[in-house]
Design a protein around this motif. Structure first.
Motif, PDB file in Angstrom:
ATOM      1  N   ASN A  65       0.859 -34.457  31.075  1.00 28.63           N
ATOM      2  CA  ASN A  65       1.662 -35.686  31.034  1.00 28.63           C
ATOM      3  C   ASN A  65       2.201 -36.051  29.650  1.00 28.63           C
ATOM      4  N   ILE A  66       1.318 -36.006  28.640  1.00 28.09           N
ATOM      5  CA  ILE A  66       1.774 -36.422  27.310  1.00 28.09           C
ATOM      6  C   ILE A  66       2.823 -35.443  26.781  1.00 28.09           C
ATOM      7  N   LEU A  67       2.577 -34.175  27.027  1.00 26.85           N
ATOM      8  CA  LEU A  67       3.532 -33.154  26.585  1.00 26.85           C
ATOM      9  C   LEU A  67       4.863 -33.301  27.321  1.00 26.85           C
ATOM     10  N   ALA A  72      10.514 -34.669  27.544  1.00 26.68           N
ATOM     11  CA  ALA A  72      11.562 -35.447  28.226  1.00 26.68           C
ATOM     12  C   ALA A  72      12.332 -36.291  27.218  1.00 26.68           C
ATOM     13  N   LYS A  73      11.575 -36.936  26.330  1.00 24.01           N
ATOM     14  CA  LYS A  73      12.184 -37.826  25.352  1.00 24.01           C
ATOM     15  C   LYS A  73      13.080 -37.018  24.402  1.00 24.01           C
ATOM     16  N   LYS A  74      12.546 -35.933  23.906  1.00 20.74           N
ATOM     17  CA  LYS A  74      13.271 -35.117  22.927  1.00 20.74           C
ATOM     18  C   LYS A  74      14.581 -34.567  23.501  1.00 20.74           C
ATOM     19  N   ILE A  82      10.354 -31.436  34.813  1.00 15.62           N
ATOM     20  CA  ILE A  82       9.828 -30.494  33.814  1.00 15.62           C
ATOM     21  C   ILE A  82       8.539 -29.857  34.336  1.00 15.62           C
ATOM     22  N   ILE A  83       8.404 -28.564  34.135  1.00 15.35           N
ATOM     23  CA  ILE A  83       7.152 -27.869  34.422  1.00 15.35           C
ATOM     24  C   ILE A  83       6.750 -27.099  33.163  1.00 15.35           C
ATOM     25  N   CYS A  84       5.465 -27.181  32.805  1.00 16.71           N
ATOM     26  CA  CYS A  84       4.992 -26.477  31.607  1.00 16.71           C
ATOM     27  C   CYS A  84       4.274 -25.201  31.996  1.00 16.71           C
ATOM     28  N   VAL A 260       2.791 -31.123  21.450  1.00 18.92           N
ATOM     29  CA  VAL A 260       3.185 -32.520  21.226  1.00 18.92           C
ATOM     30  C   VAL A 260       3.367 -32.765  19.729  1.00 18.92           C
ATOM     31  N   ALA A 261       2.420 -32.288  18.931  1.00 17.66           N
ATOM     32  CA  ALA A 261       2.507 -32.509  17.487  1.00 17.66           C
ATOM     33  C   ALA A 261       3.723 -31.799  16.903  1.00 17.66           C
ATOM     34  N   ALA A 262       3.992 -30.587  17.382  1.00 16.53           N
ATOM     35  CA  ALA A 262       5.138 -29.834  16.853  1.00 16.53           C
ATOM     36  C   ALA A 262       6.455 -30.545  17.178  1.00 16.53           C
ATOM     37  N   LEU A 263       6.544 -31.072  18.397  1.00 19.39           N
ATOM     38  CA  LEU A 263       7.773 -31.785  18.796  1.00 19.39           C
ATOM     39  C   LEU A 263       8.007 -33.003  17.925  1.00 19.39           C
ATOM     40  N   ASN A 264       6.906 -33.591  17.440  1.00 15.26           N
ATOM     41  CA  ASN A 264       7.033 -34.795  16.625  1.00 15.26           C
ATOM     42  C   ASN A 264       7.090 -34.507  15.129  1.00 15.26           C
ATOM     43  N   ASP A 265       7.306 -33.266  14.776  1.00 15.09           N
ATOM     44  CA  ASP A 265       7.352 -32.919  13.364  1.00 15.09           C
ATOM     45  C   ASP A 265       8.685 -32.252  12.996  1.00 15.09           C
ATOM     46  N   ASP A 266       9.755 -33.011  13.156  1.00 12.70           N
ATOM     47  CA  ASP A 266      11.089 -32.496  12.830  1.00 12.70           C
ATOM     48  C   ASP A 266      11.194 -32.070  11.369  1.00 12.70           C
TER      49      ASP A 266
END
Ligand SMILES: *Cc1c(COP(=O)(O)O)cnc(C)c1O
Length: 268
Positions: A65-67, A72-74, A82-84, A260-266
């Motif tokens: 869910n968090i991922l 989704a946001k990005k 979305i399926i992971c 999740v952390a990687a997505l938030n580290d532009d």
């Protein structure tokens, strides 16, 4: 004689040979063969993974869910579509398992990613290759190979290893000419590396058409190839089918946290 019964097409598979990882050379070498991130992973992803490791006795959130929220946001897409997976490889495998079997054809271009034909055969289907023009997937050559047995078409866009891509308009024109019961999979593993305005990773097209799927990965731009994390974006109908065959905990706890952390580290 081989003693156990398996699908004929499985005996046809030559196992994937990963890029060379060892060398006797004493020179400094740069390994390019698997397109791994040259700068390592984001330190924030490493930290998130270390924290997740202290909980590794717990199963991960099976729905990631968090991922999926972060993806989704990005990408400005709907979480429910979305399926992971354990790498985008796994999404490609689900697609073949779900939509292709004995007697069905899975189409790809001549120098397309090797896993398309391997997963097609694993599912019992027949991979069909269409010739390329100047090392670029050729829309007409692919269309010429479409038959009433075609179930899936895989297009790496941009392609590996040629680095060539189809513009959004080329993808749209191609899709328009496909039968509605054929699924077009845009493998956008390298989407982040293209900034030309005439390119699309395909998410806008998934929103418009229920037979287009986009696959993405954390292995390339995000440098997380070692934890195996990827995802797919598709219509409600297709996601529903893929979720039926997905292992309940296929994206592991450490991978989800790192993603999740990687997505938030532009900045990285
Ligand atoms: C690397 C690659 C993938 C698979 O990546 P995963 O590590 O399984 O997410 C898929 N398609 C292409 C074209 C690739 O180069």
């Amino acid at each position: 004689m081989f003693q156990f019964k398996t699908k004929k097409t499985i005996l046809d598979i030559r196992p994937y040979v990963p890029g060379e990882s060892k060398s006797d050379s004493t020179e400094r070498l740069v390994k390019l063969s698997s397109n791994e991130g040259a700068f390592g992973p984001s330190p924030k992803a490493v930290k998130a993974m270390q924290e997740a490791a202290t909980n590794m006795h717990r199963y991960p959130d099976g729905d990631a869910n968090i991922l999926r929220d972060a993806i989704a946001k990005k990408n400005n897409i709907d979480k429910k579509n979305i399926i992971c997976g354990a790498g985008s490889d796994e999404i490609i495998m689900f697609l073949c398992q779900a939509f292709a079997g004995e007697g069905d054809e899975v189409l790809h271009s001549e120098h397309g990613f090797l896993m398309y034909s391997i997963y097609a055969k694993a599912a019992g289907a027949t991979p069909v290759s269409a010739p390329e023009k100047d090392l670029i997937a050729d829309p007409q050559a692919l269309l010429d190979k479409v038959t009433d047995k075609t179930r899936l078409i895989f297009l790496a866009n941009p392609n590996n290893p040629t680095g060539t891509y189809w513009t959004r308009q080329t993808v749209v024109d191609f899709h328009t000419r496909l039968p509605k019961n054929v699924i077009l999979v845009l493998d956008s593993a390298y989407a982040e590396f293209v900034d030309d305005p005439d390119y699309t990773a395909g998410h806008d097209l998934v929103k418009q058409h229920n037979n287009i799927v986009v696959t993405r990965t954390f292995s390339k731009l995000y440098g997380l190839g070692g934890v195996r994390l990827g995802w797919g974006h598709a219509s409600d109908e297709i996601i529903d089918i893929l979720n039926r065959i997905r292992g309940p905990f296929n994206a592991n706890r450490c991978a989800q946290a790192a993603g999740v952390a990687a997505l938030n580290d532009d900045e990285f």
